[in-house]
Design an enzyme around this catalytic site. Structure first.
Site, PDB file in Angstrom:
ATOM      1  N   GLU A 170       2.084 -13.356  -2.909  1.00 32.97           N
ATOM      2  CA  GLU A 170       1.944 -12.017  -3.494  1.00 32.97           C
ATOM      3  C   GLU A 170       2.886 -11.791  -4.692  1.00 32.97           C
ATOM      4  OE1 GLU A 170       1.931  -8.446  -0.756  1.00 32.97           O
ATOM      5  OE2 GLU A 170       3.528  -7.892  -2.141  1.00 32.97           O
ATOM      6  N   SER A 179       6.245  -8.812   1.794  1.00 32.74           N
ATOM      7  CA  SER A 179       5.242  -9.749   2.320  1.00 32.74           C
ATOM      8  C   SER A 179       5.041 -10.850   1.292  1.00 32.74           C
ATOM      9  CB  SER A 179       3.916  -9.031   2.544  1.00 32.74           C
ATOM     10  OG  SER A 179       4.111  -8.023   3.507  1.00 32.74           O
ATOM     11  N   ARG A 205      -3.483  -5.084  -3.448  1.00 31.41           N
ATOM     12  CA  ARG A 205      -2.300  -5.724  -4.061  1.00 31.41           C
ATOM     13  C   ARG A 205      -2.598  -6.268  -5.447  1.00 31.41           C
ATOM     14  NH1 ARG A 205      -0.570  -4.287   0.424  1.00 31.41           N
ATOM     15  NH2 ARG A 205      -1.317  -2.460  -0.604  1.00 31.41           N
TER      16      ARG A 205
HETATM   17  C1  LIG Z   1      12.045  -5.559   1.762  1.00 31.48           C
HETATM   18  C2  LIG Z   1      10.798  -5.424   0.916  1.00 31.48           C
HETATM   19  C3  LIG Z   1       9.707  -4.708   1.392  1.00 31.48           C
HETATM   20  C4  LIG Z   1       8.559  -4.565   0.613  1.00 31.48           C
HETATM   21  N1  LIG Z   1       7.497  -3.867   1.107  1.00 31.48           N
HETATM   22  C5  LIG Z   1       6.380  -3.695   0.357  1.00 31.48           C
HETATM   23  C6  LIG Z   1       5.287  -2.935   0.860  1.00 31.48           C
HETATM   24  O1  LIG Z   1       5.321  -2.396   1.961  1.00 31.48           O
HETATM   25  N2  LIG Z   1       4.190  -2.808   0.071  1.00 31.48           N
HETATM   26  C7  LIG Z   1       4.122  -3.367  -1.174  1.00 31.48           C
HETATM   27  O2  LIG Z   1       3.077  -3.205  -1.837  1.00 31.48           O
HETATM   28  N3  LIG Z   1       5.154  -4.076  -1.680  1.00 31.48           N
HETATM   29  C8  LIG Z   1       6.271  -4.263  -0.938  1.00 31.48           C
HETATM   30  N4  LIG Z   1       7.315  -4.988  -1.430  1.00 31.48           N
HETATM   31  C9  LIG Z   1       7.218  -5.616  -2.754  1.00 31.48           C
HETATM   32  C10 LIG Z   1       7.838  -4.760  -3.888  1.00 31.48           C
HETATM   33  O3  LIG Z   1       8.771  -3.855  -3.394  1.00 31.48           O
HETATM   34  C11 LIG Z   1       6.778  -3.978  -4.663  1.00 31.48           C
HETATM   35  O4  LIG Z   1       5.838  -4.851  -5.215  1.00 31.48           O
HETATM   36  C12 LIG Z   1       7.414  -3.150  -5.797  1.00 31.48           C
HETATM   37  O5  LIG Z   1       6.458  -2.289  -6.353  1.00 31.48           O
HETATM   38  C13 LIG Z   1       8.016  -4.001  -6.895  1.00 31.48           C
HETATM   39  O6  LIG Z   1       8.707  -3.130  -7.741  1.00 31.48           O
HETATM   40  P1  LIG Z   1       9.882  -3.616  -8.662  1.00 31.48           P
HETATM   41  O7  LIG Z   1      10.255  -2.490  -9.537  1.00 31.48           O
HETATM   42  O8  LIG Z   1      10.970  -4.198  -7.843  1.00 31.48           O
HETATM   43  O9  LIG Z   1       9.145  -4.756  -9.511  1.00 31.48           O
HETATM   44  P2  LIG Z   1       9.792  -6.082 -10.085  1.00 31.48           P
HETATM   45  O10 LIG Z   1      10.029  -7.030  -8.960  1.00 31.48           O
HETATM   46  O11 LIG Z   1      10.936  -5.765 -10.957  1.00 31.48           O
HETATM   47  O12 LIG Z   1       8.580  -6.634 -10.960  1.00 31.48           O
HETATM   48  C14 LIG Z   1       7.421  -7.138 -10.336  1.00 31.48           C
HETATM   49  C15 LIG Z   1       6.360  -7.445 -11.421  1.00 31.48           C
HETATM   50  O13 LIG Z   1       5.919  -6.232 -11.998  1.00 31.48           O
HETATM   51  C16 LIG Z   1       6.212  -6.216 -13.405  1.00 31.48           C
HETATM   52  N5  LIG Z   1       6.645  -4.852 -13.713  1.00 31.48           N
HETATM   53  C17 LIG Z   1       7.622  -4.141 -13.090  1.00 31.48           C
HETATM   54  N6  LIG Z   1       7.701  -2.916 -13.631  1.00 31.48           N
HETATM   55  C18 LIG Z   1       6.759  -2.854 -14.603  1.00 31.48           C
HETATM   56  C19 LIG Z   1       6.353  -1.856 -15.519  1.00 31.48           C
HETATM   57  N7  LIG Z   1       6.934  -0.652 -15.544  1.00 31.48           N
HETATM   58  N8  LIG Z   1       5.338  -2.138 -16.382  1.00 31.48           N
HETATM   59  C20 LIG Z   1       4.728  -3.339 -16.375  1.00 31.48           C
HETATM   60  N9  LIG Z   1       5.079  -4.338 -15.531  1.00 31.48           N
HETATM   61  C21 LIG Z   1       6.082  -4.086 -14.653  1.00 31.48           C
HETATM   62  C22 LIG Z   1       7.307  -7.245 -13.599  1.00 31.48           C
HETATM   63  O14 LIG Z   1       7.295  -7.767 -14.920  1.00 31.48           O
HETATM   64  C23 LIG Z   1       6.918  -8.285 -12.570  1.00 31.48           C
HETATM   65  O15 LIG Z   1       5.877  -9.082 -13.083  1.00 31.48           O
HETATM   66  C24 LIG Z   1       8.490  -5.150  -0.675  1.00 31.48           C
HETATM   67  C25 LIG Z   1       9.614  -5.863  -1.154  1.00 31.48           C
HETATM   68  C26 LIG Z   1      10.748  -5.988  -0.370  1.00 31.48           C
HETATM   69  C27 LIG Z   1      11.932  -6.735  -0.905  1.00 31.48           C
END
Ligand SMILES: Cc1cc2nc3c(=O)[nH]c(=O)nc-3n(C[C@H](O)[C@H](O)[C@H](O)COP(=O)(O)OP(=O)(O)OC[C@H]3O[C@@H](n4cnc5c(N)ncnc54)[C@H](O)[C@@H]3O)c2cc1C
Length: 358
Positions: free
Chosen positions: A348, A244, A166
């Site tokens: 996380e 998580s 992570r």
């Molecule tokens: C229901 C649910 C289930 C989930 N299950 C999992 C799982 O099984 N495994 C897991 O690892 N995670 C899980 N997550 C967490 C999440 O989905 C992941 O971390 C996902 O990759 C976040 O992507 P996002 O585009 O929504 O990021 P955001 O929430 O939009 O951003 C998260 C962070 O990353 C940065 N960021 C986003 N995109 C970029 C980019 N292109 N370049 C640089 N920085 C960037 C943002 O600035 C921020 O700091 C879950 C979340 C939910 C709500």
């Protein structure tokens, strides 16, 4: 800001609209960028003017304070997906699960265990997303990124990202914006060997090396995830979360043994996790297990914030929760686990405008 091709300006969007927790106040401005060029231009302009900005993909790993938030939200919406032989490239703004689906439709294996994770392709390297025994580090070859210190755009190999559990050196650092990601997948269309016991059992795997068609594994993963409220669904408050909420703690074996004794239970989930800097052996514990044993059952509530009724590790918004309610719940759980077991859980998600303590 002057008009830039591929950029739409939104003035009334709030972070409650942009995040899966549906919590968070109003950014200074929201800029939706449809192309990589637009992202580069916007970020360079804001950085050179020293205007604070927040990159937003799907908003599924963000905990944001209420009120006026002093950042410009830059939403990545470059969502192209291109597949050549066994290589898949996606724009950072592509919806992750659509990328997984496209890979499987193209007959490629390798992403199936990561089905149903919300958010964008560009965020998958940021915290090395993982689930069901797989993680993005298994398949990621390189990323095209904008280096925010130099303004340079370049491809960087996955080795440069220090991907671990992570974590990558992109998380919490703001050093770069991922514009595009590239994955190397399996041309035989089969899954990787299934390393997650529950998934392997449900599919009837005969050995640790058994592979299944990627589409079959995807369906089973989605079933498992839906059962745990881990597929985002706007109609289901158990999924109004950031996934998580705490990472699984990695502790010295001596502490793991003490926790096991304190729990008074015959079986405690504990997994070897390599060695620390001085050679001491480390183990990974289950944060969900610790939370339950510390007296926080599924559905535990603090105002409108509460644990999911289907997954102890998901802190959720039951509808209209304030950021402070979620923060208070997170703190209560972290402190409760520490008091019981001497293990301090670490959140996380990425916090903006607040932290678990302030
Ligand atoms: C229901 C649910 C289930 C989930 N299950 C999992 C799982 O099984 N495994 C897991 O690892 N995670 C899980 N997550 C967490 C999440 O989905 C992941 O971390 C996902 O990759 C976040 O992507 P996002 O585009 O929504 O990021 P955001 O929430 O939009 O951003 C998260 C962070 O990353 C940065 N960021 C986003 N995109 C970029 C980019 N292109 N370049 C640089 N920085 C960037 C943002 O600035 C921020 O700091 C879950 C979340 C939910 C709500």
């Amino acid at each position: 800001m002057r008009a830039i091709a591929g950029v739409q300006v939104e003035e009334n969007t709030t972070f409650a609209d942009l995040t899966t927790l549906h919590i968070g106040g109003r950014p200074r401005l929201t800029l939706r960028c449809d192309t990589a060029d637009a992202i580069v231009e916007v970020v360079r302009i804001l950085d050179s003017a020293k205007v604070p900005l927040l990159i937003v993909g799907g908003g599924s790993n963000l905990v944001i304070a209420d009120g006026e938030i002093d950042v410009v939200a830059v939403i990545l919406a470059n969502d192209e997906i291109e597949i050549k032989n066994n290589m898949l490239r996606a724009g950072a703004g592509a919806v992750w699960d659509e990328v997984v689906q496209a890979s499987i439709q193209a007959g490629l294996g390798g992403l199936e265990c990561l089905s149903g994770i919300p958010g964008s392709a560009g965020a998958t390297p940021v915290q090395n997303v993982g689930a069901y025994g797989a993680e993005i580090a298994d398949v990621l070859t390189r990323v095209r990124l904008l280096d925010r210190a130099s303004g340079e755009v370049r491809w960087e190999s996955a080795d440069m990202l220090e991907l671990s559990y992570r974590y990558s050196n992109l998380k919490f650092t703001n050093r770069a914006v991922v514009l595009e990601v590239e994955y190397q997948l399996r041309e035989d269309g089969l899954s990787a060997p299934l390393r997650f016991g529950e998934l392997a059992r449900r599919l009837g795997a005969e050995s640790a090396e058994t592979r299944f068609p990627a589409a079959v594994v995807r369906e089973e993963v989605l079933n498992l995830r839906r059962g745990k409220g881990m597929v985002y669904d706007p109609a289901d408050h158990d999924t109004w979360s950031a996934g998580s909420f705490f990472t699984n703690p990695i502790v010295d074996t001596a502490l793991a043994t003490r926790v096991h004794q304190l729990s008074g239970e015959e079986h405690m989930p504990r997994f070897p996790a390599g060695a620390g800097p001085t050679g001491e052996s480390k183990e990974k514990l289950s944060a969900a297990w610790l939370i339950e044993r510390a007296g926080f059952p599924r559905g535990y509530r603090r105002g409108q914030a509460g644990l999911s009724t289907r997954h102890t590790l998901a802190l959720t918004n039951r509808g209209g929760a304030r950021a402070q309610e979620l923060q208070a719940l997170a703190r209560e759980i972290r402190d409760g686990v520490e008091k019981c077991f001497g293990v301090r859980l670490v959140p996380e998600p990425v916090w903006v405008g607040m932290s678990i303590d302030e």
